[in-house]
Write a protein that holds these residues in place. Structure first.
Motif, mmCIF file in Angstrom:
data_model
loop_
_atom_site.group_PDB
_atom_site.id
_atom_site.type_symbol
_atom_site.label_atom_id
_atom_site.label_comp_id
_atom_site.label_asym_id
_atom_site.label_seq_id
_atom_site.Cartn_x
_atom_site.Cartn_y
_atom_site.Cartn_z
ATOM 1 N N ARG A 146 -14.430 6.828 5.024
ATOM 2 C CA ARG A 146 -13.334 7.309 4.186
ATOM 3 C C ARG A 146 -12.312 6.204 3.979
ATOM 4 O O ARG A 146 -11.731 6.077 2.907
ATOM 5 C CB ARG A 146 -12.691 8.535 4.821
ATOM 6 N N THR A 147 -12.119 5.384 5.002
ATOM 7 C CA THR A 147 -11.212 4.241 4.881
ATOM 8 C C THR A 147 -11.790 3.204 3.931
ATOM 9 O O THR A 147 -11.081 2.629 3.107
ATOM 10 C CB THR A 147 -10.976 3.593 6.258
ATOM 11 N N VAL A 148 -13.103 2.977 4.021
ATOM 12 C CA VAL A 148 -13.752 2.014 3.134
ATOM 13 C C VAL A 148 -13.557 2.417 1.689
ATOM 14 O O VAL A 148 -13.164 1.628 0.837
ATOM 15 C CB VAL A 148 -15.256 1.905 3.459
ATOM 16 N N VAL A 149 -13.801 3.700 1.394
ATOM 17 C CA VAL A 149 -13.673 4.188 0.023
ATOM 18 C C VAL A 149 -12.222 4.167 -0.419
ATOM 19 O O VAL A 149 -11.905 3.798 -1.550
ATOM 20 C CB VAL A 149 -14.258 5.610 -0.094
ATOM 21 N N THR A 150 -11.299 4.538 0.483
ATOM 22 C CA THR A 150 -9.881 4.551 0.133
ATOM 23 C C THR A 150 -9.386 3.163 -0.224
ATOM 24 O O THR A 150 -8.699 2.961 -1.216
ATOM 25 C CB THR A 150 -9.043 5.120 1.302
ATOM 26 N N VAL A 151 -9.740 2.175 0.582
ATOM 27 C CA VAL A 151 -9.323 0.802 0.306
ATOM 28 C C VAL A 151 -9.891 0.342 -1.021
ATOM 29 O O VAL A 151 -9.204 -0.272 -1.839
ATOM 30 C CB VAL A 151 -9.781 -0.138 1.447
ATOM 31 N N ARG A 152 -11.145 0.642 -1.276
ATOM 32 C CA ARG A 152 -11.769 0.262 -2.535
ATOM 33 C C ARG A 152 -11.022 0.882 -3.707
ATOM 34 O O ARG A 152 -10.732 0.235 -4.709
ATOM 35 C CB ARG A 152 -13.223 0.730 -2.540
ATOM 36 N N ASP A 153 -10.703 2.169 -3.598
ATOM 37 C CA ASP A 153 -10.027 2.862 -4.690
ATOM 38 C C ASP A 153 -8.621 2.339 -4.911
ATOM 39 O O ASP A 153 -8.143 2.244 -6.043
ATOM 40 C CB ASP A 153 -9.981 4.360 -4.410
ATOM 41 N N GLU A 154 -7.927 1.983 -3.808
ATOM 42 C CA GLU A 154 -6.562 1.469 -3.943
ATOM 43 C C GLU A 154 -6.558 0.126 -4.668
ATOM 44 O O GLU A 154 -5.709 -0.133 -5.517
ATOM 45 C CB GLU A 154 -5.922 1.333 -2.557
ATOM 46 N N VAL A 155 -7.516 -0.742 -4.336
ATOM 47 C CA VAL A 155 -7.606 -2.038 -4.996
ATOM 48 C C VAL A 155 -7.922 -1.851 -6.469
ATOM 49 O O VAL A 155 -7.327 -2.478 -7.346
ATOM 50 C CB VAL A 155 -8.682 -2.921 -4.320
ATOM 51 N N THR A 156 -8.870 -0.957 -6.750
ATOM 52 C CA THR A 156 -9.240 -0.714 -8.130
ATOM 53 C C THR A 156 -8.079 -0.156 -8.930
ATOM 54 O O THR A 156 -7.847 -0.538 -10.081
ATOM 55 C CB THR A 156 -10.424 0.265 -8.191
ATOM 56 N N ALA A 157 -7.316 0.771 -8.322
ATOM 57 C CA ALA A 157 -6.171 1.362 -9.016
ATOM 58 C C ALA A 157 -5.135 0.299 -9.355
ATOM 59 O O ALA A 157 -4.527 0.323 -10.435
ATOM 60 C CB ALA A 157 -5.551 2.451 -8.147
ATOM 61 N N ALA A 158 -4.940 -0.661 -8.457
ATOM 62 C CA ALA A 158 -3.972 -1.733 -8.717
ATOM 63 C C ALA A 158 -4.425 -2.585 -9.892
ATOM 64 O O ALA A 158 -3.631 -2.973 -10.747
ATOM 65 C CB ALA A 158 -3.809 -2.594 -7.461
#
Length: 224
Positions: free
Chosen positions: A175-187
């Motif tokens: 869940r952390t892996v996916v969250t970090v990925r999504d946060e970077v993508t959102a930026a």
């Protein structure tokens, strides 16, 4: 050219690489009794059983057509050697990274991290939330070469789930892996949204579904 293929019975021999086949995790302690079965037969039977009930239990990495490394992954119920470790998970459905091995001539090429990333992708495909692994502190690495060293695992994001001076159990929270990925993508999207003429492209999700969103030009890639 690098290629990752599912571990099948026909590819068991490719697990050897430049060292002997490791059947440590697929067997129980022999307590001094003589083991007469060939390692390849033991692994082939294990791969066949796990594949029939769960799916291919790993990946083989090929570089220019020859085996260069491997990753084994399976639920704890398929890993009998866990019973010998005080940090073994109580839940038999816990997904375990069993081992990651790279041939000597491929060391230093980042292939171990690629294989860990392959484990993450496989775990997401099975919709599990984390990957656990029994790791070895430095004093134990030489005694059990089939046990991954804790230092490497911590470098790629695993954290201690149950501490032990020699064999801790580490965990990678997906869940952390996916969250970090999504946060970077959102930026990245926020920056691109300010650029005139940006067009939407499909957004890829862990479940494989895709869709396009207006004003977004970059969808999240694979984790890792």
């Amino acid at each position: 050219m690098r290629d990752l293929q599912p571990l099948t019975v026909d590819r068991v021999a490719d697990l050897a690489g430049d060292s002997a086949l490791c059947t440590f995790w697929q067997t129980v302690p022999s307590n001094g009794s003589l083991v007469t079965r060939e390692p390849q037969d033991i692994l082939a039977e294990w791969v066949r059983d796990v594949t029939a009930e769960w799916g291919p239990p790993g990946r083989i990495a090929y570089v220019d057509g020859r085996p260069a490394g491997s990753m084994l992954l399976a639920p704890a119920r398929y890993v009998p050697r866990l019973a010998a470790f005080p940090t073994a998970p109580a839940d038999p459905s816990t997904l375990m990274l069993i081992t990651v091995r790279v041939n000597g001539d491929m060391q230093g090429h980042g292939l171990r991290k690629v294989l860990v990333q392959a484990a993450v992708k496989e775990a997401l495909r099975h919709r599990v939330r984390s990957i656990d692994v029994i790791a070895a502190r430095p004093a134990a690495v030489r005694k059990h070469p089939c046990v991954l060293e804790a230092a490497f695992l911590e470098q790629v994001g695993f954290r201690v789930a149950r501490e032990h001076p020699v064999y801790p159990r580490l965990r990678l929270d997906l869940r952390t892996v996916v969250t970090v990925r999504d946060e970077v993508t959102a930026a990245v999207r926020r920056v691109l949204a300010k650029v005139p003429g940006v067009r939407p492209v499909p957004e890829t999700h862990p479940d494989g579904a895709t869709r396009a969103r207006v004003g977004q030009s970059l969808g999240p890639g694979e984790p890792g």
